[in-house]
Write a protein that holds these residues in place. Structure first.
Motif, PDB file in Angstrom:
ATOM      1  N   VAL A 306     -17.586  47.909  11.988  1.00 35.19           N
ATOM      2  CA  VAL A 306     -17.997  46.961  10.956  1.00 35.19           C
ATOM      3  C   VAL A 306     -17.117  47.106   9.716  1.00 35.19           C
ATOM      4  N   ALA A 307     -16.481  45.999   9.323  1.00 36.41           N
ATOM      5  CA  ALA A 307     -15.606  46.018   8.152  1.00 36.41           C
ATOM      6  C   ALA A 307     -16.371  45.741   6.861  1.00 36.41           C
ATOM      7  N   LEU A 308     -17.454  44.962   6.947  1.00 36.13           N
ATOM      8  CA  LEU A 308     -18.206  44.581   5.757  1.00 36.13           C
ATOM      9  C   LEU A 308     -19.689  44.553   6.079  1.00 36.13           C
ATOM     10  N   ILE A 309     -20.487  45.092   5.161  1.00 36.50           N
ATOM     11  CA  ILE A 309     -21.942  45.041   5.280  1.00 36.50           C
ATOM     12  C   ILE A 309     -22.481  44.284   4.081  1.00 36.50           C
ATOM     13  N   ALA A 310     -23.023  43.095   4.329  1.00 39.37           N
ATOM     14  CA  ALA A 310     -23.662  42.314   3.277  1.00 39.37           C
ATOM     15  C   ALA A 310     -25.156  42.586   3.345  1.00 39.37           C
ATOM     16  N   VAL A 311     -25.722  43.107   2.273  1.00 36.79           N
ATOM     17  CA  VAL A 311     -27.126  43.515   2.275  1.00 36.79           C
ATOM     18  C   VAL A 311     -27.828  42.920   1.060  1.00 36.79           C
ATOM     19  N   HIS A 312     -29.064  42.470   1.262  1.00 33.23           N
ATOM     20  CA  HIS A 312     -29.822  41.910   0.138  1.00 33.23           C
ATOM     21  C   HIS A 312     -30.006  42.967  -0.941  1.00 33.23           C
ATOM     22  N   ALA A 355     -16.268  38.592  -0.737  1.00 28.55           N
ATOM     23  CA  ALA A 355     -15.381  39.339   0.158  1.00 28.55           C
ATOM     24  C   ALA A 355     -14.192  38.492   0.599  1.00 28.55           C
ATOM     25  N   LEU A 356     -14.428  37.212   0.865  1.00 32.91           N
ATOM     26  CA  LEU A 356     -13.335  36.326   1.264  1.00 32.91           C
ATOM     27  C   LEU A 356     -12.337  36.141   0.117  1.00 32.91           C
ATOM     28  N   GLU A 357     -12.859  35.938  -1.092  1.00 31.80           N
ATOM     29  CA  GLU A 357     -11.982  35.708  -2.240  1.00 31.80           C
ATOM     30  C   GLU A 357     -11.169  36.951  -2.597  1.00 31.80           C
ATOM     31  N   SER A 358     -11.726  38.131  -2.372  1.00 35.16           N
ATOM     32  CA  SER A 358     -11.041  39.374  -2.734  1.00 35.16           C
ATOM     33  C   SER A 358     -10.180  39.931  -1.604  1.00 35.16           C
ATOM     34  N   GLY A 359     -10.192  39.290  -0.434  1.00 32.23           N
ATOM     35  CA  GLY A 359      -9.404  39.762   0.694  1.00 32.23           C
ATOM     36  C   GLY A 359     -10.046  40.873   1.489  1.00 32.23           C
ATOM     37  N   ARG A 360     -11.306  41.185   1.201  1.00 34.36           N
ATOM     38  CA  ARG A 360     -11.996  42.245   1.946  1.00 34.36           C
ATOM     39  C   ARG A 360     -12.516  41.761   3.294  1.00 34.36           C
ATOM     40  N   LEU A 361     -12.499  40.466   3.521  1.00 36.78           N
ATOM     41  CA  LEU A 361     -12.976  39.897   4.779  1.00 36.78           C
ATOM     42  C   LEU A 361     -11.918  38.965   5.337  1.00 36.78           C
ATOM     43  N   ARG A 362     -11.482  39.253   6.567  1.00 42.60           N
ATOM     44  CA  ARG A 362     -10.448  38.452   7.218  1.00 42.60           C
ATOM     45  C   ARG A 362     -10.908  38.049   8.606  1.00 42.60           C
ATOM     46  N   ARG A 363     -10.266  37.021   9.133  1.00 45.78           N
ATOM     47  CA  ARG A 363     -10.597  36.540  10.465  1.00 45.78           C
ATOM     48  C   ARG A 363     -10.467  37.676  11.475  1.00 45.78           C
ATOM     49  N   GLY A 364     -11.476  37.845  12.302  1.00 39.25           N
ATOM     50  CA  GLY A 364     -11.505  38.904  13.296  1.00 39.25           C
ATOM     51  C   GLY A 364     -12.333  40.107  12.882  1.00 39.25           C
ATOM     52  N   ASP A 365     -12.658  40.228  11.574  1.00 39.15           N
ATOM     53  CA  ASP A 365     -13.477  41.346  11.106  1.00 39.15           C
ATOM     54  C   ASP A 365     -14.919  41.208  11.580  1.00 39.15           C
ATOM     55  N   VAL A 366     -15.557  42.346  11.808  1.00 40.48           N
ATOM     56  CA  VAL A 366     -16.977  42.358  12.156  1.00 40.48           C
ATOM     57  C   VAL A 366     -17.786  42.544  10.877  1.00 40.48           C
TER      58      VAL A 366
END
Length: 385
Positions: A306-312, A355-366
Motif C-alpha cells: 500500500v502506497a497511500l492510506i486515506a483515513v477519516h 495526494a494526486l496534486e503532491s505526486g504521492r499517488l500515481r497510476r498503479g499505486d495501491v
C-alpha cells in the motif's frame, strides 16, 4: 419508539458484527475510480478565535482558554457562504471532475448524492444536484454519516458490476457548520457540542467507471483485457480490488443531529450536533485491525504493497490511536484535519486529491481507503489507482 441508548442497552459485551467481504477477489475489477475532485469554500474560520468568541458569548459555560483547538490540533475550518447549500458544494466539485475527464452531464449514467448533509428532508438532494448540473440520469441519495462517500463508491461499483450502468458520479456536499451550537446554556451542552467546532464544509466528487466496455459478444471486454496485459501485469489491474464494511449499530447514540425527523420533527433545540467524543473514540478503536486485514487479503495484497492510506480524520490527537488500533503505518497517511477540519464524508476525497496534486499517488499505486462514521460503522476499500 426509539431504541434505548447503548449505555442502557449493553449490560454485557456484545460479539462484534462479522464484516461483509468477498472470500476472494475477482480476476479483474469491474469498476475503477476514474477521477476525484474537491471544492473547499474560500471563507475560513480560525478555531481558537472562534472558541474565544464562544467564551465571550457564554462566559459562564465555555472556557476562556481555547480547549478544543488545543486538544484536537485543528487550527482552521472552511465555512460555506450564507447563501450556499450542500448541493452547491457538490455541484462545484462535480463540474471539476467532469471537466477534467472531458465529459458532459449527458455522459453520466447514474448520479449518487453521498453525504451526511442534505439540502432538505424531501426531495432527495441528488435531484437538486442533478438539476443544477443538467444531468438527466437516474439519481438517489446514499447517507451514512462520514462513510457516505465510501458507501456511495461501494454502491456505484456494485451497480456497475450488474451491467446496469457504466459511469456513476458520486457527488458530496458537506455543510456541518450549519449544525453547530454557538449559544450554550450549560456545561453538559457545551461538552456535547464541542466536537462541532472542528467541523468544516466541503464539496467532493468521485467518478466511478466500468473497467471495460460491455458488448453482447464480449469482444471489447476481451480486447481491453488483452491490451491491458501489454502495459501492466495481468494480475495487477487498475480498479477497486476489494472492500469490507462492518457496523456496531448499538452505538447509534454516540453522535447525533436529532432534529428534523420523526423523533423531533420541529424542536429547534435538537437541530444541533450532540456528540460524545470519548465514547465515539472508544467505539472506533474497538473495531481493531480485522476489517483492514480482511480487505487486504481479499485484494491479494499486503500492507507493504500500500502506497497511500486515506483515513477519516476527526482530530490530530486521535490519529495515533487509529493507526495503532487498525494496524496501519502513520507514514503513509496524509494529515488534512489540522488545516481543513473534519469535513465528514468529503475527507477521503480530499486526501486522494491532495495526494494526486503532491505526486504521492500515481497510476498503479495501491490505496487503502478507511472510513469511520457515527452510527457506528467502518469501511475498508482497496483500490489500485
Amino acid at each position: 419508539m426509539l431504541p434505548e441508548p447503548a449505555a442502557v442497552l449493553n449490560p454485557a459485551p456484545t460479539r462484534p458484527a462479522e464484516p461483509s467481504a468477498s472470500p476472494r477477489p475477482s480476476p479483474r475489477p469491474v469498476a475503477r475510480i476514474a477521477g476525484v475532485a474537491v471544492h473547499l469554500p474560500e471563507r475560513t474560520r480560525d478555531v481558537a478565535e472562534a472558541e474565544r468568541e464562544l467564551h465571550r458569548r457564554n462566559p459562564k459555560v465555555a472556557p476562556r482558554i481555547p480547549m478544543v483547538s488545543r486538544l484536537t490540533g485543528v487550527r482552521r475550518i472552511h465555512v460555506a457562504d450564507d447563501d450556499q447549500q450542500a448541493s452547491d458544494l457538490a455541484v462545484a466539485a462535480s463540474r471539476t471532475v467532469l471537466d477534467r475527464a472531458g465529459l458532459r452531464s449527458a455522459d453520466v449514467d447514474l448520479l449518487l448524492f453521498a453525504s451526511a448533509t442534505q439540502d432538505m428532508i424531501e426531495p432527495a438532494t441528488s435531484h437538486i444536484v442533478a438539476a443544477k448540473l443538467g444531468v438527466r440520469a437516474p439519481v438517489m441519495d446514499v447517507k451514512n454519516a462520514c462513510n457516505s462517500v465510501l458507501n456511495g463508491i461501494e454502491v456505484a461499483e456494485a451497480l456497475i458490476g450488474t451491467g446496469r450502468y457504466r459511469r456513476v458520479l458520486v457527488a458530496c456536499g458537506e455543510m456541518p457548520t450549519r449544525g453547530v451550537r454557538w449559544d450554550v446554556p450549560d456545561r453538559s451542552t457545551y461538552a456535547m457540542s464541542a466536537a462541532g467546532y472542528t467541523m468544516s464544509d466541503a464539496g467532493a466528487a468521485v467518478l466511478v467507471e466500468a473497467t471495460g466496455a460491455r458488448t453482447e459478444d464480449g469482444f471489447e471486454d476481451d480486447l481491453a483485457a488483452e491490451l491491458a496485459g501489454l502495459v501492466e501485469p495481468a494480475d495487477k489491474p487498475s480498479g477497486i480490488l476489494a472492500s469490507v464494511f462492518t457496523a456496531e449499530s448499538q452505538h447509534w447514540d454516540v453522535g447525533m443531529l436529532p432534529g428534523g425527523g420523526t423523533v423531533n420533527p420541529r424542536d429547534p433545540e435538537r437541530s444541533y450536533f450532540e456528540i460524545d467524543g470519548s465514547r465515539l473514540r472508544e467505539a472506533f478503536v474497538a473495531f481493531g485491525p480485522g476489517p483492514v486485514e480482511q480487505a487486504l487479503a481479499a485484494a491479494g495484497v499486503t500492507i507493504d504493497d500500500v502506497a497511500l492510506i486515506a483515513v477519516h480524520q476527526v482530530a490530530v490527537a486521535y490519529l495515533a490511536d487509529v493507526h495503532r488500533a487498525l494496524g496501519v503505518p502513520a507514514d503513509r497517511t496524509i494529515l488534512t484535519v489540522a488545516d481543513h477540519g473534519n469535513i465528514a464524508s468529503a475527507t477521503l476525497p480530499l486526501q486522494l486529491a491532495t495526494a494526486l496534486e503532491s505526486g504521492r499517488l500515481r497510476r498503479g499505486d495501491v490505496v487503502l481507503l478507511l472510513g469511520l462514521a457515527g452510527g457506528i460503522s467502518m469501511g475498508a476499500m482497496v483500490v489500485r489507482w
